[in-house]
Design a protein around this motif. Sequence first.
Motif, PDB file in Angstrom:
ATOM      1  N   ARG A  67      -4.028  21.884  36.038  1.00 52.26           N
ATOM      2  CA  ARG A  67      -5.277  22.368  36.624  1.00 52.26           C
ATOM      3  C   ARG A  67      -5.099  23.677  37.390  1.00 52.26           C
ATOM      4  O   ARG A  67      -5.989  24.528  37.380  1.00 52.26           O
ATOM      5  N   PHE A  68      -3.969  23.828  38.065  1.00 56.71           N
ATOM      6  CA  PHE A  68      -3.708  25.018  38.874  1.00 56.71           C
ATOM      7  C   PHE A  68      -2.670  25.896  38.187  1.00 56.71           C
ATOM      8  O   PHE A  68      -1.748  25.389  37.532  1.00 56.71           O
ATOM      9  N   THR A  69      -2.791  27.200  38.379  1.00 52.47           N
ATOM     10  CA  THR A  69      -1.822  28.149  37.856  1.00 52.47           C
ATOM     11  C   THR A  69      -1.498  29.182  38.927  1.00 52.47           C
ATOM     12  O   THR A  69      -2.400  29.832  39.457  1.00 52.47           O
ATOM     13  N   ILE A  70      -0.219  29.329  39.234  1.00 47.92           N
ATOM     14  CA  ILE A  70       0.224  30.343  40.180  1.00 47.92           C
ATOM     15  C   ILE A  70       0.742  31.546  39.403  1.00 47.92           C
ATOM     16  O   ILE A  70       1.384  31.395  38.357  1.00 47.92           O
ATOM     17  N   SER A  71       0.456  32.738  39.891  1.00 46.91           N
ATOM     18  CA  SER A  71       0.929  33.957  39.262  1.00 46.91           C
ATOM     19  C   SER A  71       1.153  35.013  40.333  1.00 46.91           C
ATOM     20  O   SER A  71       0.674  34.878  41.463  1.00 46.91           O
ATOM     21  N   ARG A  72       1.890  36.062  39.979  1.00 47.42           N
ATOM     22  CA  ARG A  72       2.108  37.137  40.943  1.00 47.42           C
ATOM     23  C   ARG A  72       2.103  38.484  40.255  1.00 47.42           C
ATOM     24  O   ARG A  72       2.460  38.612  39.084  1.00 47.42           O
ATOM     25  N   ASP A  73       1.700  39.485  41.018  1.00 45.52           N
ATOM     26  CA  ASP A  73       1.652  40.864  40.563  1.00 45.52           C
ATOM     27  C   ASP A  73       2.431  41.673  41.588  1.00 45.52           C
ATOM     28  O   ASP A  73       1.890  42.110  42.599  1.00 45.52           O
ATOM     29  N   ASN A  74       3.721  41.846  41.341  1.00 51.45           N
ATOM     30  CA  ASN A  74       4.580  42.509  42.319  1.00 51.45           C
ATOM     31  C   ASN A  74       4.219  43.979  42.520  1.00 51.45           C
ATOM     32  O   ASN A  74       4.429  44.528  43.599  1.00 51.45           O
ATOM     33  N   ALA A  75       3.687  44.624  41.495  1.00 45.34           N
ATOM     34  CA  ALA A  75       3.306  46.026  41.621  1.00 45.34           C
ATOM     35  C   ALA A  75       2.209  46.217  42.661  1.00 45.34           C
ATOM     36  O   ALA A  75       2.120  47.271  43.287  1.00 45.34           O
TER      37      ALA A  75
END
Length: 123
Positions: A67-75
């Motif tokens: 149900r949940f999704t973690i993501s990251r955008d280091n830029a």
Amino acid sequence: QVQLVESGGGMVHPGGSLRLSCAASGRTFSTVVVGWFRQAPGKEREFVAVITRAGGNSFYTDSVKGRFTISRDNANNMVYLQMNSLTPEDTAVYYCAARQWTFTTFASDYAYWGQGTQVTVSS
């Protein structure tokens, strides 16, 4: 030091979706592991999700898998938590947290915390 600010919380009906954002500043963002925790009224703060420094791996507590999704955008020094199929049991204050090196699921291991954002799931 790492400064974290959460946003994106709000009120939603059961089955709805929200996307939480965590904006970071200070230490180079790509060097820290970032996790999401939540705390419901009268309950202990619990682990939700964590993502590695480069975003190559993630881990979730069983109750949110699928149900949940973690993501990251280091830029852009950002971490996100996409929350779908929300239920009233997801109601809590959600916190973004960061630490160096390896990820853990224990809140006490995280040195840097945001102030939290309220998520309320109600009909």
